[in-house]
Design a protein around this motif. Structure first.
Motif, PDB file in Angstrom:
ATOM      1  N   GLN A  19       0.908  -1.284   0.063  1.00 15.94           N
ATOM      2  CA  GLN A  19       0.014   0.115   0.024  1.00 15.94           C
ATOM      3  C   GLN A  19       0.834   1.292   0.001  1.00 15.94           C
ATOM      4  OE1 GLN A  19      -3.388  -0.309  -0.191  1.00 15.94           O
ATOM      5  NE2 GLN A  19      -2.799  -2.210  -0.366  1.00 15.94           N
ATOM      6  N   PRO A  20       0.302   2.326  -0.583  1.00 14.05           N
ATOM      7  CA  PRO A  20       1.226   3.709  -0.613  1.00 14.05           C
ATOM      8  C   PRO A  20       1.427   3.921   1.120  1.00 14.05           C
ATOM      9  CG  PRO A  20      -0.719   3.823  -2.084  1.00 14.05           C
ATOM     10  CD  PRO A  20      -0.731   2.618  -1.330  1.00 14.05           C
ATOM     11  N   VAL A  21       2.752   4.575   0.989  1.00 12.19           N
ATOM     12  CA  VAL A  21       2.900   5.207   2.535  1.00 12.19           C
ATOM     13  C   VAL A  21       2.048   6.629   2.448  1.00 12.19           C
ATOM     14  CG1 VAL A  21       4.681   6.356   3.818  1.00 12.19           C
ATOM     15  CG2 VAL A  21       5.073   4.339   2.419  1.00 12.19           C
ATOM     16  N   ALA A  22       1.326   6.463   3.474  1.00  8.03           N
ATOM     17  CA  ALA A  22       0.353   7.709   3.628  1.00  8.03           C
ATOM     18  C   ALA A  22       1.176   8.794   4.177  1.00  8.03           C
ATOM     19  CB  ALA A  22      -0.678   7.287   4.805  1.00  8.03           C
ATOM     20  N   ASP A  23       1.871   8.857   5.145  1.00  6.02           N
ATOM     21  CA  ASP A  23       2.794   9.952   5.443  1.00  6.02           C
ATOM     22  C   ASP A  23       4.149   9.524   5.830  1.00  6.02           C
ATOM     23  OD1 ASP A  23       3.130  12.397   6.837  1.00  6.02           O
ATOM     24  OD2 ASP A  23       2.267  11.910   8.720  1.00  6.02           O
ATOM     25  N   VAL A  24       4.913  10.375   5.182  1.00  8.79           N
ATOM     26  CA  VAL A  24       6.474  10.275   5.304  1.00  8.79           C
ATOM     27  C   VAL A  24       6.922  11.047   6.566  1.00  8.79           C
ATOM     28  CG1 VAL A  24       8.604  10.328   4.262  1.00  8.79           C
ATOM     29  CG2 VAL A  24       6.672   9.903   2.949  1.00  8.79           C
ATOM     30  N   ASN A  25       7.205  10.276   7.928  1.00 16.16           N
ATOM     31  CA  ASN A  25       7.238  11.179   9.049  1.00 16.16           C
ATOM     32  C   ASN A  25       8.355  10.459   9.786  1.00 16.16           C
ATOM     33  OD1 ASN A  25       5.999   8.836  10.034  1.00 16.16           O
ATOM     34  ND2 ASN A  25       4.008   9.575  10.093  1.00 16.16           N
ATOM     35  N   GLU A  26       8.701  11.026  10.933  1.00 18.95           N
ATOM     36  CA  GLU A  26       9.934  10.464  11.780  1.00 18.95           C
ATOM     37  C   GLU A  26       9.782   8.691  11.809  1.00 18.95           C
ATOM     38  OE1 GLU A  26      12.788  11.618  12.970  1.00 18.95           O
ATOM     39  OE2 GLU A  26      12.089  13.102  11.204  1.00 18.95           O
ATOM     40  N   ALA A  27       8.263   8.686  12.182  1.00 23.59           N
ATOM     41  CA  ALA A  27       8.038   7.122  12.498  1.00 23.59           C
ATOM     42  C   ALA A  27       8.543   6.034  11.477  1.00 23.59           C
ATOM     43  CB  ALA A  27       6.477   6.835  12.807  1.00 23.59           C
ATOM     44  N   LEU A  28       8.712   6.711  10.196  1.00 20.82           N
ATOM     45  CA  LEU A  28       9.243   5.805   9.209  1.00 20.82           C
ATOM     46  C   LEU A  28      10.695   5.581   9.278  1.00 20.82           C
ATOM     47  CD1 LEU A  28       7.843   4.296   6.823  1.00 20.82           C
ATOM     48  CD2 LEU A  28       8.305   6.529   5.396  1.00 20.82           C
ATOM     49  N   ARG A 115      13.427  10.321   1.702  1.00 22.19           N
ATOM     50  CA  ARG A 115      13.052   9.707   3.054  1.00 22.19           C
ATOM     51  C   ARG A 115      12.614  10.851   4.062  1.00 22.19           C
ATOM     52  NH1 ARG A 115      17.861   7.237   6.032  1.00 22.19           N
ATOM     53  NH2 ARG A 115      16.487   7.412   7.706  1.00 22.19           N
ATOM     54  N   HIS A 116      12.501  12.119   3.493  1.00 18.48           N
ATOM     55  CA  HIS A 116      12.028  13.068   4.134  1.00 18.48           C
ATOM     56  C   HIS A 116      10.885  13.637   3.340  1.00 18.48           C
ATOM     57  CE1 HIS A 116      15.782  13.250   6.125  1.00 18.48           C
ATOM     58  NE2 HIS A 116      16.421  13.290   5.175  1.00 18.48           N
ATOM     59  N   GLY A 117      10.172  12.951   2.415  1.00 17.48           N
ATOM     60  CA  GLY A 117       9.065  13.229   1.970  1.00 17.48           C
ATOM     61  C   GLY A 117       9.049  14.328   0.867  1.00 17.48           C
ATOM     62  N   LYS A 118      10.330  14.553   0.295  1.00 19.37           N
ATOM     63  CA  LYS A 118      10.556  15.479  -0.742  1.00 19.37           C
ATOM     64  C   LYS A 118      10.242  14.696  -2.343  1.00 19.37           C
ATOM     65  CE  LYS A 118      14.372  18.636  -2.137  1.00 19.37           C
ATOM     66  NZ  LYS A 118      15.474  18.001  -2.760  1.00 19.37           N
ATOM     67  N   PRO A 119       9.779  15.339  -3.100  1.00 20.81           N
ATOM     68  CA  PRO A 119       9.536  14.577  -4.121  1.00 20.81           C
ATOM     69  C   PRO A 119      10.892  14.672  -4.988  1.00 20.81           C
ATOM     70  CG  PRO A 119       7.930  16.292  -4.117  1.00 20.81           C
ATOM     71  CD  PRO A 119       8.978  16.451  -3.091  1.00 20.81           C
ATOM     72  N   GLN A 120      11.280  13.468  -5.747  1.00 21.89           N
ATOM     73  CA  GLN A 120      12.599  13.395  -6.367  1.00 21.89           C
ATOM     74  C   GLN A 120      12.323  12.758  -7.919  1.00 21.89           C
ATOM     75  OE1 GLN A 120      15.282  10.927  -4.599  1.00 21.89           O
ATOM     76  NE2 GLN A 120      13.771   9.411  -3.662  1.00 21.89           N
ATOM     77  N   THR A 121      12.961  13.060  -8.656  1.00 21.91           N
ATOM     78  CA  THR A 121      12.734  12.320 -10.072  1.00 21.91           C
ATOM     79  C   THR A 121      14.169  11.818 -10.405  1.00 21.91           C
ATOM     80  OG1 THR A 121      11.015  13.935 -10.976  1.00 21.91           O
ATOM     81  CG2 THR A 121      12.121  12.699 -12.574  1.00 21.91           C
ATOM     82  N   ILE A 122      14.234  10.660 -10.833  1.00 21.84           N
ATOM     83  CA  ILE A 122      15.361   9.985 -11.029  1.00 21.84           C
ATOM     84  C   ILE A 122      15.319   9.411 -12.346  1.00 21.84           C
ATOM     85  CG2 ILE A 122      16.854   7.697 -10.531  1.00 21.84           C
ATOM     86  CD1 ILE A 122      15.407   8.221  -7.561  1.00 21.84           C
ATOM     87  N   GLU A 123      16.480   9.630 -13.327  1.00 22.27           N
ATOM     88  CA  GLU A 123      16.575   9.179 -14.400  1.00 22.27           C
ATOM     89  C   GLU A 123      17.548   8.040 -14.535  1.00 22.27           C
ATOM     90  OE1 GLU A 123      15.269  10.671 -17.236  1.00 22.27           O
ATOM     91  OE2 GLU A 123      14.693  12.550 -16.707  1.00 22.27           O
ATOM     92  N   ALA A 124      17.266   6.821 -14.628  1.00 23.51           N
ATOM     93  CA  ALA A 124      17.990   5.609 -14.473  1.00 23.51           C
ATOM     94  C   ALA A 124      18.356   4.784 -15.689  1.00 23.51           C
ATOM     95  CB  ALA A 124      17.439   4.693 -13.643  1.00 23.51           C
ATOM     96  N   ASP A 125      19.547   4.158 -15.825  1.00 25.02           N
ATOM     97  CA  ASP A 125      19.829   3.392 -16.898  1.00 25.02           C
ATOM     98  C   ASP A 125      20.701   2.233 -16.488  1.00 25.02           C
ATOM     99  OD1 ASP A 125      22.283   4.610 -16.865  1.00 25.02           O
ATOM    100  OD2 ASP A 125      21.929   5.436 -19.016  1.00 25.02           O
ATOM    101  N   GLY A 126      21.193   1.415 -17.084  1.00 23.61           N
ATOM    102  CA  GLY A 126      22.189   0.212 -16.679  1.00 23.61           C
ATOM    103  C   GLY A 126      21.537  -0.286 -15.537  1.00 23.61           C
TER     104      GLY A 126
END
Ligand code: NI
Length: 178
Positions: A19-28, A115-126
């Motif tokens: 299931q999606p993580v509902a809240d990215v917080n300290e407990a995680l 891990r701090h709830g900040k959106p990130q976009t990752i371009e990955a290869d290999g």
């Protein structure tokens, strides 16, 4: 940081959908630290929460040689995958000692929270692209051996069930390297 027990195929809990993580917080945070410690201890390059019997959309990855570039992906979504695909050898911490070819997109773009709830976009290869696709399969309850032929898969199942019975008798744990 405690090392977590990694579920081994064919454990049915590996097929639960996260299931999606509902809240990215300290407990995680302790779970993330424990998953990273568990991945490094097992000399793996990636670990999905599903593999430690936590059914939330969370994965940790480190494909660096130096083992010092941890990546935490929460609620990851593949927003683009290359049409070009390639077959490469894969292993899995939940399927110790087994390596086989799986076809994957050679490049992907993934959106996730860090891990701090900040959106990130990752371009990955290999290797990173392969690892992300492998770990995201885990979140959907899919283990890489499901891409193999039923014959191969059954052989692997039989082998692992036998090994786990032997391990239970001798008290030895999993031996996975990747
Ligand atoms: Ni795996």
């Amino acid at each position: 940081m405690p090392i977590l027990a990694i579920l081994r195929y064919p454990d049915p809990r590996l097929h639960k959908v996260a299931q999606p993580v509902a809240d990215v917080n300290e407990a995680l945070q302790p779970l993330i630290d424990d998953m990273l410690a568990t991945m490094y201890e097992a000399q793996g390059i990636g670990l999905a929460a599903t593999q430690v019997d936590v059914h939330q959309r969370l994965i940790v990855i480190d494909v660096s040689e130096e083992r010092n570039q941890p990546l935490v992906l929460i609620n990851p979504v593949i927003v683009w995958a290359s049409a070009e695909r390639q077959k490469g050898e894969e292993g899995c911490l939940s399927v110790p000692g087994i390596y086989d070819g799986v076809e994957r997109s050679v490049a992907v773009r993934v959106e996730a929270l860090d891990r701090h709830g900040k959106p990130q976009t990752i371009e990955a290869d290999g290797l990173l692209a392969v690892c992300i696709q492998h770990e995201m399969d885990h979140l959907m309850g899919k283990v890489f051996v499901e891409y193999l032929s039923p014959l191969k898969r059954n052989r692997i199942k039989t082998k692992l069930v036998k090994e786990q019975k032997e391990d239970a008798r001798s008290g030895h744990g999993p031996q996975g390297r990747m």
